[in-house]
Design a protein around this motif. Structure first.
Motif, PDB file in Angstrom:
ATOM      1  N   THR A 285       8.881  -4.990   0.948  1.00 36.36           N
ATOM      2  CA  THR A 285       9.115  -6.146   1.684  1.00 36.36           C
ATOM      3  C   THR A 285      10.595  -6.619   1.192  1.00 36.36           C
ATOM      4  OG1 THR A 285       8.448  -8.003   2.741  1.00 36.36           O
ATOM      5  CG2 THR A 285       8.058  -7.908   0.369  1.00 36.36           C
ATOM      6  N   GLY A 286      11.402  -7.379   2.092  1.00 34.28           N
ATOM      7  CA  GLY A 286      12.618  -7.762   1.526  1.00 34.28           C
ATOM      8  C   GLY A 286      12.596  -8.355   0.193  1.00 34.28           C
ATOM      9  N   PRO A 287      12.153  -9.421   0.042  1.00 36.86           N
ATOM     10  CA  PRO A 287      12.205 -10.171  -1.357  1.00 36.86           C
ATOM     11  C   PRO A 287      11.861  -9.289  -2.417  1.00 36.86           C
ATOM     12  CG  PRO A 287      11.167 -11.525   0.582  1.00 36.86           C
ATOM     13  CD  PRO A 287      11.275 -10.121   1.000  1.00 36.86           C
ATOM     14  N   LEU A 288      10.799  -8.676  -2.144  1.00 38.42           N
ATOM     15  CA  LEU A 288      10.475  -7.758  -3.472  1.00 38.42           C
ATOM     16  C   LEU A 288      11.481  -6.695  -3.621  1.00 38.42           C
ATOM     17  CD1 LEU A 288       8.309  -6.452  -5.403  1.00 38.42           C
ATOM     18  CD2 LEU A 288       7.188  -5.398  -3.560  1.00 38.42           C
ATOM     19  N   CYS A 289      11.939  -5.914  -2.559  1.00 38.04           N
ATOM     20  CA  CYS A 289      13.000  -4.746  -2.996  1.00 38.04           C
ATOM     21  C   CYS A 289      14.145  -5.559  -3.393  1.00 38.04           C
ATOM     22  CB  CYS A 289      13.249  -4.256  -1.794  1.00 38.04           C
ATOM     23  SG  CYS A 289      11.821  -3.045  -1.092  1.00 38.04           S
ATOM     24  N   ASP A 290      14.539  -6.750  -3.060  1.00 40.79           N
ATOM     25  CA  ASP A 290      15.615  -7.593  -3.491  1.00 40.79           C
ATOM     26  C   ASP A 290      15.514  -7.578  -5.186  1.00 40.79           C
ATOM     27  OD1 ASP A 290      17.260  -7.930  -1.243  1.00 40.79           O
ATOM     28  OD2 ASP A 290      16.351  -9.659  -0.681  1.00 40.79           O
ATOM     29  N   ALA A 291      14.320  -8.059  -5.741  1.00 40.37           N
ATOM     30  CA  ALA A 291      13.901  -8.243  -6.980  1.00 40.37           C
ATOM     31  C   ALA A 291      14.155  -7.344  -7.806  1.00 40.37           C
ATOM     32  CB  ALA A 291      12.681  -9.062  -7.341  1.00 40.37           C
ATOM     33  N   VAL A 292      13.594  -5.918  -7.259  1.00 39.45           N
ATOM     34  CA  VAL A 292      13.651  -4.670  -7.994  1.00 39.45           C
ATOM     35  C   VAL A 292      14.851  -4.025  -8.075  1.00 39.45           C
ATOM     36  CG1 VAL A 292      12.635  -2.398  -7.829  1.00 39.45           C
ATOM     37  CG2 VAL A 292      11.194  -4.441  -7.325  1.00 39.45           C
ATOM     38  N   THR A 293      15.951  -4.065  -7.069  1.00 35.91           N
ATOM     39  CA  THR A 293      17.061  -3.460  -6.732  1.00 35.91           C
ATOM     40  C   THR A 293      18.141  -4.412  -7.280  1.00 35.91           C
ATOM     41  OG1 THR A 293      17.367  -3.912  -4.363  1.00 35.91           O
ATOM     42  CG2 THR A 293      15.846  -2.007  -4.976  1.00 35.91           C
ATOM     43  N   GLY A 294      17.972  -5.580  -7.381  1.00 34.66           N
ATOM     44  CA  GLY A 294      19.098  -6.460  -7.605  1.00 34.66           C
ATOM     45  C   GLY A 294      19.806  -6.603  -6.294  1.00 34.66           C
ATOM     46  N   ARG A 295      19.539  -6.119  -5.322  1.00 33.64           N
ATOM     47  CA  ARG A 295      20.275  -6.638  -3.999  1.00 33.64           C
ATOM     48  C   ARG A 295      19.819  -7.424  -3.177  1.00 33.64           C
ATOM     49  NH1 ARG A 295      20.006  -0.887  -4.961  1.00 33.64           N
ATOM     50  NH2 ARG A 295      21.749   0.285  -4.584  1.00 33.64           N
ATOM     51  N   SER A 296      20.544  -7.899  -2.251  1.00 36.05           N
ATOM     52  CA  SER A 296      20.322  -9.089  -1.364  1.00 36.05           C
ATOM     53  C   SER A 296      20.182  -8.685   0.444  1.00 36.05           C
ATOM     54  CB  SER A 296      21.272 -10.252  -1.461  1.00 36.05           C
ATOM     55  OG  SER A 296      22.514  -9.673  -0.934  1.00 36.05           O
ATOM     56  N   ASN A 297      20.049  -7.458   0.298  1.00 31.79           N
ATOM     57  CA  ASN A 297      19.938  -7.107   2.000  1.00 31.79           C
ATOM     58  C   ASN A 297      18.937  -6.172   2.287  1.00 31.79           C
ATOM     59  OD1 ASN A 297      21.332  -4.878   0.377  1.00 31.79           O
ATOM     60  ND2 ASN A 297      22.717  -4.644   2.125  1.00 31.79           N
ATOM     61  N   SER A 298      18.080  -6.109   1.454  1.00 34.03           N
ATOM     62  CA  SER A 298      16.709  -5.279   1.560  1.00 34.03           C
ATOM     63  C   SER A 298      16.124  -5.054   2.873  1.00 34.03           C
ATOM     64  CB  SER A 298      15.813  -5.233   0.406  1.00 34.03           C
ATOM     65  OG  SER A 298      16.484  -5.022  -0.705  1.00 34.03           O
ATOM     66  N   ALA A 299      15.977  -6.213   3.298  1.00 35.66           N
ATOM     67  CA  ALA A 299      15.099  -6.336   4.613  1.00 35.66           C
ATOM     68  C   ALA A 299      16.054  -5.446   5.751  1.00 35.66           C
ATOM     69  CB  ALA A 299      14.906  -7.732   5.118  1.00 35.66           C
ATOM     70  N   ALA A 300      17.218  -5.641   5.915  1.00 37.01           N
ATOM     71  CA  ALA A 300      18.068  -4.767   6.668  1.00 37.01           C
ATOM     72  C   ALA A 300      17.897  -3.459   6.342  1.00 37.01           C
ATOM     73  CB  ALA A 300      19.558  -5.395   6.612  1.00 37.01           C
ATOM     74  N   ARG A 301      17.919  -3.144   5.134  1.00 41.67           N
ATOM     75  CA  ARG A 301      17.901  -1.504   4.657  1.00 41.67           C
ATOM     76  C   ARG A 301      16.379  -0.973   5.238  1.00 41.67           C
ATOM     77  NH1 ARG A 301      21.916   0.278   1.978  1.00 41.67           N
ATOM     78  NH2 ARG A 301      23.334  -1.120   0.695  1.00 41.67           N
ATOM     79  N   GLN A 353       7.107  -8.702 -12.623  1.00 40.08           N
ATOM     80  CA  GLN A 353       7.349 -10.103 -12.731  1.00 40.08           C
ATOM     81  C   GLN A 353       7.562 -10.801 -11.291  1.00 40.08           C
ATOM     82  OE1 GLN A 353      11.323  -9.802 -14.821  1.00 40.08           O
ATOM     83  NE2 GLN A 353      10.269  -9.818 -16.876  1.00 40.08           N
ATOM     84  N   TRP A 354       7.913 -10.028 -10.434  1.00 41.19           N
ATOM     85  CA  TRP A 354       7.940 -10.709  -9.013  1.00 41.19           C
ATOM     86  C   TRP A 354       6.407 -10.800  -8.592  1.00 41.19           C
ATOM     87  CZ3 TRP A 354       6.175  -9.609  -4.128  1.00 41.19           C
ATOM     88  CH2 TRP A 354       6.683 -10.320  -2.855  1.00 41.19           C
ATOM     89  N   TYR A 355       5.647  -9.790  -8.787  1.00 42.33           N
ATOM     90  CA  TYR A 355       4.276 -10.031  -8.316  1.00 42.33           C
ATOM     91  C   TYR A 355       3.317 -11.146  -8.870  1.00 42.33           C
ATOM     92  CZ  TYR A 355       3.720  -5.974  -5.049  1.00 42.33           C
ATOM     93  OH  TYR A 355       3.952  -5.250  -4.128  1.00 42.33           O
ATOM     94  N   GLU A 356       3.716 -11.268 -10.440  1.00 45.19           N
ATOM     95  CA  GLU A 356       3.172 -12.306 -11.107  1.00 45.19           C
ATOM     96  C   GLU A 356       3.417 -13.709 -10.568  1.00 45.19           C
ATOM     97  OE1 GLU A 356       2.980 -14.441 -15.526  1.00 45.19           O
ATOM     98  OE2 GLU A 356       4.299 -12.641 -15.156  1.00 45.19           O
ATOM     99  N   GLN A 357       4.851 -13.906 -10.068  1.00 40.93           N
ATOM    100  CA  GLN A 357       5.329 -15.116  -9.442  1.00 40.93           C
ATOM    101  C   GLN A 357       4.879 -15.433  -8.220  1.00 40.93           C
ATOM    102  OE1 GLN A 357       9.635 -14.938  -9.520  1.00 40.93           O
ATOM    103  NE2 GLN A 357       9.777 -14.939 -12.097  1.00 40.93           N
ATOM    104  N   ALA A 358       4.382 -14.234  -7.635  1.00 41.51           N
ATOM    105  CA  ALA A 358       3.704 -14.402  -6.126  1.00 41.51           C
ATOM    106  C   ALA A 358       2.398 -14.578  -6.218  1.00 41.51           C
ATOM    107  CB  ALA A 358       4.301 -13.104  -5.333  1.00 41.51           C
ATOM    108  N   GLY A 359       1.815 -14.702  -7.506  1.00 44.55           N
ATOM    109  CA  GLY A 359       0.090 -14.772  -7.330  1.00 44.55           C
ATOM    110  C   GLY A 359      -0.518 -13.326  -7.379  1.00 44.55           C
ATOM    111  N   ASN A 360       0.070 -12.520  -7.183  1.00 42.16           N
ATOM    112  CA  ASN A 360      -0.730 -11.123  -6.939  1.00 42.16           C
ATOM    113  C   ASN A 360      -1.034 -10.550  -8.396  1.00 42.16           C
ATOM    114  OD1 ASN A 360      -1.658  -8.478  -6.430  1.00 42.16           O
ATOM    115  ND2 ASN A 360      -0.627  -8.444  -4.458  1.00 42.16           N
ATOM    116  N   LEU A 361      -1.847 -10.842  -9.104  1.00 43.04           N
ATOM    117  CA  LEU A 361      -2.064 -10.524 -10.537  1.00 43.04           C
ATOM    118  C   LEU A 361      -2.353  -8.701 -10.406  1.00 43.04           C
ATOM    119  CD1 LEU A 361      -2.552 -10.890 -13.442  1.00 43.04           C
ATOM    120  CD2 LEU A 361      -4.919 -11.554 -12.837  1.00 43.04           C
ATOM    121  N   ASP A 362      -3.098  -8.137  -9.742  1.00 38.47           N
ATOM    122  CA  ASP A 362      -3.544  -6.730  -9.467  1.00 38.47           C
ATOM    123  C   ASP A 362      -2.419  -5.958  -9.575  1.00 38.47           C
ATOM    124  OD1 ASP A 362      -5.538  -8.611  -7.709  1.00 38.47           O
ATOM    125  OD2 ASP A 362      -6.713  -6.452  -8.432  1.00 38.47           O
TER     126      ASP A 362
END
Length: 899
Positions: A285-301, A353-362
Motif C-alpha cells: 500500500t502507498g504509505p507502507l511502500c513510502d516508508a520502505v523505499t523512502g519515496r513519497s509517490n508509491s501509491a501512484a507507482r 517499524q511501520w507495521y509496529e506503528q500501525a498496530g500490526n504486531l504479526d
C-alpha cells in the motif's frame, strides 16, 4: 496490542475488463458443475491462473462469494478462524458472533467449539454461500487442518468450499473423492490450450503472432500462464519477435529468470528499484511502500504497475492494497539479493517499524525474523506479547518464541515469564519450568520498565510473583498439590497489595486446590476472597464468575441453600466485563437457582430459572456453557419426573444424551444414568433400573454416592429390605464423611421407608423426625415428595409434635400436591415399549401443529425456523413413529394418547 483484520485479505479480486480476460468456458463449466458438491480444489504450482480463473467465474455468475487470501501469519488456529469467520460475515454479517466471542475467551481456545458454532450459524442460512480460501498451502499447523477437515465433514448443504493451493493439503481428499463430494482442477486442466494461448497473446497482449509462433510458445511453456505472460511482456519490446520465439527454450526456472531480466531491463532504473525494494512486502500500500523505499509517490507507482500488467493484483476495489504475483515476488527478491545484498535487512527493518506503528504486531515480528533480527523480534514479543496471550494467540506466540534463541529469552525475566505461560498453557511443562528457572536467575539484573502492551510499569516483585503463579500452574499439571499450594502462597506473598486482580487469581487457585482436596470450608473461604478481589476493581470476569459459581455449588452440596442462592443471585446481577461475559455469569446463576428451587420442590420457579439458563447458554459454546446446558436438560428431566410427566422426562433425557454425544467433555454420564434409572423405577421396570447401575457402582468416589442411593431404592422396590437397610446404613456414614447433605437427607428418609416395610413404625417415625430436623433450616422438600404417599401416615403422626408440626404440615401439603400432579401425569404415559426412540420436545411441538393441518412452510413460520429444518424434524418424527405420511403420524400419535 490487538492486530486489526486486513480487509484487503477479504476482498474478491475485482473483475477485469472483458477485453483483458481470456474466456475459459470449459473451466467455468467445471466449476459450475462442481458447485453441486461439497468442495472444489484448485491445486497447481504458481502461475497457472488459479485465482484469476476462480474470481472471474464468480464475477460472471454473480455468486454470493466470501473470499479469504491467506498469508504466513494465518498459520495459527485463532487467527485463521478469525479471518474465515470475517470472510463469511462479508456475505452474511449476522452469523459468527458467538464463534468470535469464543475466540476471545481465556486460553486455551476451544477451536472445535468455534467451528461447531459457526457450522450451526451456517445451517440456518437458506441462501447459498461460495467460500474461497486462497493460498491454503501456507497453512502447516495440524490443528488447523484437523479443524478444517471437521468443518468440511459437517458443512451445510448450502455452503460450497473452494480451496486454492499450490500443493495438496493434508485433508481427507480420498474420502471426499469416494463420496463424490470433491471437484478437482489441477495443472492439466488449468494450462492454456492452443486456442487460449492465441487469444491471450494476440487479443489481450495484441502481439499479432502467426499461428506457428503461438504454437511454439504454447508448446515450450506447456500452457503455463505465467510463462506466457512473461514471454508476451518481453515480446512487446522485441524487434525480431520470430527470432526471439525460435530461441525461446528451457525449463520453467530458466524461462522465468531470463524473461524477468528482459522485463526489468526495459524499465526505467527508478521503477526497477521500486520493484526490487518493495518485493520484501507480502502486501503493498502507498504509505507502507513510502516508508520502505523512502519515496513519497508509491501509491501512484502501484497504480502504474497495475496498468502495465506487471504482475500486480489489486486487493480491493479502491485500489489501495496490492500484491505481486508470488512467483514474480520471489524472482524480484532473488534479484534484490544479487544486486543490493545489503538492502533486504534494511528494508525489512523499515517494514517492521511501520507495521509496529500501525498496530500490526504479526507483520512487525515477521519482518524482524526475515532480517533476521532476533533481538528486535524478542523486543516485540516482550513489549506486546501479553496482549496476544490475553487474546489466546498461543500458537502464534509459541511459533515466535521457538525462533528466538534460548540465550536471548533467558536474558529477560519478563520474556522468560511469558514463555513460561505459553509453554505451560500448551502443556509443555518441562520447557515451561526451564524458562521459569532462567527467569528467576535473570531477576538479579531486572530493571522496572513500562510495557506498552500492558499499559503499566512492571516491577521485579510482580515478575517474581508471576513466575511463582506459573509454577503453581505447572504443579497442577503434574498433580503436585503441595506444589500448587506452596507456589500460590509464594505468589500471594510477593504480589503488591493493590494488584487485586492478580491476588484474586491466586486466591482462586488456592480455592481450587482446597476443593480438589475436599477441604470444602477452606475452599469456599478462598473462593469468597477471590470473588471479592476480582470485583473490587474492574476486575477479572473469569475469576469472579468461576469463584462465585464454584462457591455456590459447594454451599449447595453441604446443604447451605440460602448462602448458595446468594452466590447465584450475585452472578445474575454482575455487571462486569463485556455483555457476553455478563451473560455467561447470568446463565450460571440461573442454573444454580433452578437447582435450589428444585430441592425445595418449587417446580414453577425451577422451570423458570432453568429456561433462562438454557436461553442464555445457547448463545455461548464454551465448555462452561456446554455443562450448563447439560445441567439444565437434566434438571428439566428431573422436574418432569417429579410431576409424573414420564414422557417429558424421556424427551429431556434424549436431548441431554444427544447434547452429551456432541459435546463429550465434562458430560455427567452418572447423572444421566441415575435419572434414567429413576425413570425405570417410576415405570415399574426394575430390571431396567438394575441394568443402569449394576456395572458402574464404586464405593470410593463422591460422584457415585447417587448410584448407590439408586441401588438402595431398587432393593426397596424389589422387597429386599434387609439388604437395603445395610446399604443405607453405609451410605449415611459415607454421605456424612463426604459432606453430601442431600444424600444424607435422602438416606435418612429412605431409612424411615425401610423401617415401615419392616413394620418398625417407631424407628420409622424416628428417622422421619430426624429428616425433618435436617430439612427445615434450609427449606428442603424434594426428598419427601420423592418418597411419595408411603410417608403420609408418618407425617400425620408427626403433626402431633408441636416442635415440628409446622414444617411437617408444609411437607404434607407439598406431598399431596405432587401426588395429584404425578397421577395426572401418569395418565398420559404412552404404552410401555411403544417407541424405541422417543420424540424430543420440539418434535412433539411440530407433531401438534401437524395435526392441525398446517403445511411445512406454515409450521416453519409459526416456530420461526427454516423450512428445511422443519422437514428434517418431520423425517425424524416419521421414522420414530414408523409412519410414512403425515396422516399416519397423526393417527399413530392419537393412538399413543399424545394428541
Amino acid at each position: 496490542m490487538e492486530t486489526p483484520l486486513l480487509t484487503s485479505k477479504l476482498r474478491l479480486p475485482p473483475a477485469r475488463p472483458h477485453v483483458d480476460v481470456v474466456p475459459r468456458w470449459h473451466l467455468w463449466d467445471l466449476l459450475s458443475a462442481g458447485a453441486q458438491r461439497r468442495v472444489t480444489l484448485l491445486s497447481a504450482p504458481a502461475g497457472f491462473g488459479k485465482t484469476t480463473t476462480l474470481s472471474e467465474w464468480l464475477h460472471r455468475q454473480a455468486l454470493p462469494a466470501a473470499w479469504l487470501t491467506l498469508d504466513e501469519n494465518d498459520d495459527d488456529p485463532v487467527r485463521f478462524w478469525h479471518y474465515l469467520i470475517a470472510a463469511c460475515q462479508s456475505v452474511f454479517p449476522e452469523i459468527g458472533q458467538t464463534a468470535l466471542r469464543l475466540l476471545q475467551a481465556p486460553p486455551p481456545v476451544n477451536i472445535e467449539a468455534v467451528v461447531a458454532n459457526l457450522l450451526n450459524d451456517l445451517v440456518v442460512i437458506a441462501q447459498p454461500l461460495y467460500l474461497v480460501v486462497d493460498d491454503y498451502q501456507l497453512i502447516t499447523t495440524e490443528a488447523i487442518h484437523a479443524s478444517v477437515a471437521y468443518w468440511i465433514d459437517h458443512l451445510a448443504a448450502t455452503v460450497h468450499l473452494l480451496l486454492v493451493t499450490r500443493a495438496d493439503p493434508p485433508l481427507p481428499l480420498a474420502r471426499l473423492r469416494a463420496r463424490g463430494q470433491l471437484t478437482e482442477l489441477r495443472a492439466e486442466q488449468l494450462r492454456f490450450s492452443l486456442d487460449e494461448a492465441a487469444a491471450f497473446l494476440n487479443q489481450v497482449m495484441q502481439l499479432r503472432l502467426a499461428a506457428n509462433e503461438v504454437a511454439t510458445l504454447e508448446s515450450r511453456t506447456e500452457g503455463w500462464v505465467a510463462a506466457l505472460q512473461l514471454a508476451a511482456l518481453s515480446l512487446q519490446n522485441q524487434a525480431d519477435a520470430a527470432a526471439f520465439i525460435q530461441d525461446f527454450a528451457g525449463s520453467h526456472r530458466h524461462v522465468t529468470d531470463y524473461l524477468l531480466e528482459e522485463v526489468l531491463n526495459q524499465l526505467p532504473s527508478e521503477m526497477q528499484n521500486f520493484l526490487l525494494q518493495t518485493s520484501v512486502l507480502d502486501q503493498l500500500t502507498g504509505p507502507l511502500c513510502d516508508a520502505v523505499t523512502g519515496r513519497s509517490n508509491s501509491a501512484a507507482r502501484l497504480a502504474q504497475l497495475e496498468r502495465a500488467n506487471l504482475f500486480v493484483t489489486a486487493l480491493d476495489e479502491q485500489r489501495q492494497w496490492y500484491r505481486y504475483h508470488r512467483l514474480f515476488a520471489e524472482l524480484l527478491r532473488s534479484q534484490l539479493s544479487v544486486r543490493q545484498p545489503e538492502a533486504p535487512a534494511i528494508l525489512h527493518q523499515r517494514a517492521s517499524q511501520w507495521y509496529e506503528q500501525a498496530g500490526n504486531l504479526d507483520a512487525a515480528v515477521q519482518h524482524a525474523f526475515a532480517i533476521p533480527d532476533v533481538a528486535r523480534a524478542a523486543y516485540l514479543v516482550e513489549e506486546y506479547g501479553a496482549a496476544l496471550l490475553n487474546g489466546n494467540r498461543l500458537n502464534t506466540l509459541l511459533s515466535w518464541v521457538q525462533r528466538i534463541p534460548a540465550e536471548v529469552i533467558e536474558a529477560s525475566s519478563y520474556l522468560c515469564m511469558g514463555c513460561g505461560w505459553v509453554y505451560a498453557l500448551t502443556q509443555q511443562i518441562d520447557r515451561a519450568e526451564r524458562y521459569l528457572a532462567a527467569g528467576e536467575a535473570a531477576l538479579a539484573s531486572f530493571v522496572p520498565r513500562y510495557i506498552p502492551g500492558d499499559g503499566r510499569i512492571v516491577t521485579r516483585e510482580e515478575i517474581r510473583a508471576d513466575l511463582a503463579a506459573v509454577r503453581a500452574y505447572c504443579a497442577r499439571a503434574r498433580g503436585d498439590a503441595a506444589g500448587v499450594y506452596s507456589y500460590s502462597q509464594q505468589a500471594l506473598a510477593q504480589l503488591p497489595l493493590n494488584d487485586q486482580t492478580a491476588r484474586g487469581a491466586v486466591a482462586l487457585n488456592l480455592g481450587l486446590l482446597h476443593f480438589e482436596n475436599d477441604e470444602l470450608d477452606e475452599a469456599q473461604q478462598r473462593l469468597a476472597e477471590a470473588a471479592e478481589l476480582a470485583l473490587a476493581v474492574d476486575g477479572n470476569t473469569l475469576i469472579a464468575t468461576t469463584a462465585l459459581n464454584l462457591r455456590g455449588n459447594i454451599l449447595r452440596e453441604v446443604g447451605l441453600l440460602r448462602e448458595a442462592a446468594a452466590c447465584y443471585s450475585h452472578l445474575i446481577t454482575l455487571e462486569i466485563g463485556t455483555a457476553s461475559a455478563a451473560a455467561s455469569a447470568a446463565y450460571l446463576g440461573q442454573a444454580g437457582l433452578a437447582e435450589i428451587h428444585y430441592l425445595r420442590a418449587e417446580v414453577a420457579e425451577a422451570v423458570q430459572h432453568s429456561e433462562a439458563a438454557l436461553q442464555l447458554a445457547r448463545l455461548d459454546d464454551n465448555q462452561q456453557a456446554q455443562a450448563t446446558l447439560l445441567q439444565s436438560y437434566l434438571l428439566r428431566a428431573q422436574v418432569a419426573l417429579l410431576t409424573g410427566d414420564l414422557l417429558g422426562t424421556e424427551d429431556w433425557l434424549t436431548q441431554a444424551d444427544r447434547y452429551a454425544g456432541a459435546h463429550p467433555l465434562g458430560a455427567p454420564r452418572t447423572d444421566r444414568l441415575i435419572v434414567r434409572g429413576e425413570l425405570c423405577l417410576a415405570r415399574g421396570d426394575l430390571a431396567g433400573a438394575v441394568k443402569m447401575v449394576e456395572d458402574t457402582v464404586s464405593v470410593e468416589t463422591r460422584q457415585h454416592l447417587s448410584e448407590r442411593l439408586l441401588l438402595a431404592r431398587i432393593k426397596l422396590a424389589q422387597g429386599k429390605i434387609d439388604q437395603a437397610v445395610v446399604e443405607l446404613d453405609r451410605l449415611v456414614t459415607a454421605a456424612s464423611d463426604q459432606r453430601c447433605f442431600l444424600t444424607r437427607l435422602e438416606v435418612t428418609l429412605l431409612q424411615a421407608v425401610a423401617q415401615l416395610h419392616l413394620k418398625n413404625t417407631a424407628q420409622a417415625r424416628q428417622h422421619l423426625v430426624h429428616a425433618l430436623a435436617l430439612a427445615e433450616p434450609e427449606g428442603y422438600v424434594l426428598p419427601f415428595v420423592r418418597a411419595g404417599e408411603v410417608i403420609v401416615p408418618l407425617l400425620r403422626q408427626v403433626l402431633a409434635q408441636e416442635s415440628q408440626a409446622t414444617y411437617a404440615q408444609k411437607i404434607l401439603g407439598a406431598v399431596n400436591v405432587h401426588l395429584r400432579q404425578r397421577e395426572a401425569g401418569l395418565l398420559h404415559e404412552p404404552i410401555s415399549g411403544a417407541l424405541i426412540e422417543p420424540l424430543t420436545e420440539r418434535e412433539r411441538q411440530i407433531l401438534r401443529l401437524l395435526a392441525t393441518g398446517l403445511s411445512s412452510t406454515r409450521i416453519a413460520a409459526e416456530l420461526v425456523i427454516a423450512v428445511s429444518t422443519t422437514r428434517s424434524y418431520l423425517k425424524s418424527i416419521y421414522r420414530k413413529l414408523d409412519a410414512h405420511s403425515r396422516d399416519e403420524a397423526v393417527a399413530r400419535a392419537r393412538t399413543l394418547g399424545w394428541l
